[in-house]
Enzyme design. Structure first.
Site, PDB file in Angstrom:
ATOM      1  CB  CYS A  39      10.153  19.808 -17.244  1.00  0.00           C
ATOM      2  SG  CYS A  39      11.406  18.415 -17.519  1.00  0.00           S
ATOM      3  CG  ASN A  93      16.685  18.461 -17.951  1.00  0.00           C
ATOM      4  OD1 ASN A  93      17.873  18.301 -18.014  1.00  0.00           O
ATOM      5  ND2 ASN A  93      16.275  19.093 -18.912  1.00  0.00           N
ATOM      6  CB  CYS A 116       9.332  14.059 -20.369  1.00  0.00           C
ATOM      7  SG  CYS A 116       9.303  12.449 -19.676  1.00  0.00           S
ATOM      8  CB  SER A 131      12.993  20.725 -19.976  1.00  0.00           C
ATOM      9  OG  SER A 131      13.293  19.734 -19.163  1.00  0.00           O
ATOM     10  CG  ASP A 134       5.327  14.499 -16.378  1.00  0.00           C
ATOM     11  OD1 ASP A 134       5.971  14.069 -17.443  1.00  0.00           O
ATOM     12  OD2 ASP A 134       5.885  14.562 -15.261  1.00  0.00           O
TER      13      ASP A 134
END
Length: 173
Positions: A21, A24, A26, A28, A137
């Protein structure tokens, strides 16, 4: 499938997956935790190496967002010990499959990778569920955004574990 040096502990695995993401913290790390649990439940954890990273480095060394940790913990998954890192050039060789959370992450990965490695890079939901959708996100939203992301990731991870299980358990020859 080739033997690959595992990202976790130097063990040999038959296949390796990297979730990516932006930072790294949230999406992933949550995907990594859900996928690891799915692999353990399916008895595939020794066959598949898994890690996560971000396209950016501003959170390098930080733990996952507390809301990701809390969401994962609500489902019995502990991601609290993970630490953010940025994708490195070695990752393009090290991982058989690199799954981007969103099209922007996918574009960044493709721009940084040698053309010979582009076949390893995919949009996560497209690869796992045939949906060309981004995983949103949740960073700037509330806790319910993390729950929605968890459910999307869970759906994708269930299908990915099933797919890999079928491929990895096929007799070679």
């Amino acid at each position: 499938m080739k033997q690959t040096s595992a990202a976790d502990g130097g063990k040999k695995a038959q296949f390796s997956v990297l979730f990516v993401c932006m930072g790294n913290i949230c999406r992933s790390p949550l995907a990594e935790g859900i996928f690891r649990q799915g692999l353990m439940d399916a008895g595939l954890n020794e066959m598949v190496a898994v890690d996560s990273a971000g396209t950016g480095n501003w959170h390098a060394g930080d733990g996952p967002d507390p809301r990701s940790v809390e969401t994962a913990a609500g489902y019995g998954i502990d991601i609290s010990m993970q630490r953010a890192r940025q994708v490195t050039s070695a990752d393009y060789d090290r991982f058989d499959l690199i799954l981007a959370s969103a099209r922007a992450n996918e574009a960044t990965l493709l721009a940084r990778a040698l053309a010979a490695r582009h076949e390893r890079i995919h949009l996560f939901l497209e690869y796992a569920t045939a949906s060309r959708a981004d995983i949103p996100d949740p960073y700037y939203g509330g806790g319910n955004g993390f729950e929605a992301v968890y459910q999307l990731l869970r759906e994708g991870c269930i299908q990915l574990v099933s797919r890999l299980g079928t491929e990895l358990r096929q007799p070679s020859g």
